[in-house]
Design an enzyme around this catalytic site. Structure first.
Site, PDB file in Angstrom:
ATOM      1  N   GLU A   1     -11.159 -25.814  15.225  1.00 41.15           N
ATOM      2  CA  GLU A   1     -10.967 -24.858  16.333  1.00 41.15           C
ATOM      3  C   GLU A   1     -10.442 -23.517  15.826  1.00 41.15           C
ATOM      4  O   GLU A   1     -10.545 -22.506  16.521  1.00 41.15           O
ATOM      5  CB  GLU A   1     -10.008 -25.467  17.373  1.00 41.15           C
TER       6      GLU A   1
ATOM      7  N   ASP B   1     -17.798 -31.787  26.053  1.00 39.92           N
ATOM      8  CA  ASP B   1     -18.329 -33.042  26.616  1.00 39.92           C
ATOM      9  C   ASP B   1     -17.939 -33.082  28.085  1.00 39.92           C
ATOM     10  O   ASP B   1     -17.200 -32.203  28.549  1.00 39.92           O
ATOM     11  CB  ASP B   1     -17.743 -34.259  25.876  1.00 39.92           C
TER      12      ASP B   1
HETATM   13  N1  ADE Z   1     -11.052 -32.786  24.327  1.00 39.71           N
HETATM   14  C1  ADE Z   1     -12.390 -32.634  24.346  1.00 39.71           C
HETATM   15  N2  ADE Z   1     -12.963 -33.554  25.129  1.00 39.71           N
HETATM   16  C2  ADE Z   1     -11.963 -34.316  25.616  1.00 39.71           C
HETATM   17  C3  ADE Z   1     -11.928 -35.435  26.469  1.00 39.71           C
HETATM   18  N3  ADE Z   1     -13.045 -35.961  26.978  1.00 39.71           N
HETATM   19  N4  ADE Z   1     -10.718 -35.982  26.751  1.00 39.71           N
HETATM   20  C4  ADE Z   1      -9.592 -35.454  26.234  1.00 39.71           C
HETATM   21  N5  ADE Z   1      -9.581 -34.400  25.413  1.00 39.71           N
HETATM   22  C5  ADE Z   1     -10.749 -33.835  25.098  1.00 39.71           C
END
Ligand code: ADE
Length: 228
Positions: free
Chosen positions: A12, A196
């Site tokens: 990041e 996601d």
């Molecule tokens: N960071 C990126 N995706 C995530 C997720 N699904 N749950 C928690 N932290 C995250």
């Protein structure tokens, strides 16, 4: 004035490394720390999860005179309109796994402080909104509420959290950084790029789209930093 930049993972920060001319400092400390152009900005990789986030940021804020803080990273999108690659300017953050309801507290409320949502600094949010208007990215960039907990959210859990908190994205650090920033009296904002959708595909999508998501975020973060 020193701007603090905090993220959870090396990937990041790597997208900003060249543009900010980051050089490693602070050997001997348990955290990876980088300085940009003198000490106009100090970046910290806090590690993943609320304890790492809080411990790392406490170290940064007690060793450097940070006057403004920018949290960056990826998140799972749980609002219906958020797609992978979109960006959330966090106007607030809640710890979704903090539960003292047995004692009559609202879910997510920090006892003692009696705060549920840690609010981002309004001026920094406004600067991030302006920065978003000044760049051209083919993705949605909008304000939202981050929900933070010590769990990678997947398999339907995202929908439950959306219902409970009306949050927009889930991550594992933002509310911990916000809580620490509140205790130190440092104004903050966080930028989270969607990797996601916190669903059954989330673990695979996270791996596949991490690079894409951090790449999208970098332009906005650089523009924001330049305006601070
Ligand atoms: N960071 C990126 N995706 C995530 C997720 N699904 N749950 C928690 N932290 C995250």
């Amino acid at each position: 004035m020193t701007i603090g930049i905090v993220c959870a993972m090396q990937a990041e920060l790597d997208v900003l490394r060249d543009a900010l001319a980051l050089r490693e400092i602070g050997s001997g400390s348990p955290w990876d720390l980088y300085a940009s152009r003198g000490e106009s900005a100090i970046a910290l990789i806090s590690g993943v999860g609320k304890v790492s986030a809080a411990a790392g940021l406490s170290y940064l804020l007690s060793h450097y005179k940070v006057t403004k803080l920018v949290g960056i990273g990826v998140a799972g999108g749980i609002a219906e309109d958020l797609r992978i690659g979109d960006i959330v300017i966090c106007r607030g953050a809640v710890q979704h796994d903090l539960d003292l309801t047995a004692f009559g507290y609202e879910l997510g409320m920090v006892p003692g402080l009696r705060i549920k949502e840690f609010k981002a600094d309004r001026a920094l949010v406004a600067k991030a909104v302006t920065a978003a208007e000044e760049i051209s990215l083919p993705v949605q960039i909008r304000q939202g509420l981050a929900l933070t907990g010590d769990k990678f959210v997947a398999h339907g859990e995202g929908a439950r959290l959306r219902q409970l908190y009306r949050g927009d994205c889930v991550d594992m650090e933002t509310a911990a950084w916000a809580h620490v920033a509140h205790l130190f009296g440092v104004p903050w904002v966080a930028i989270r790029s969607i990797s996601d959708q916190a669903d059954g595909e989330a673990p695979a999508n996270f791996k596949e789209f991490l690079g894409h998501a951090v790449g999208n975020m970098s332009q906005l973060v650089l523009r924001l930093l330049a305006s601070m």
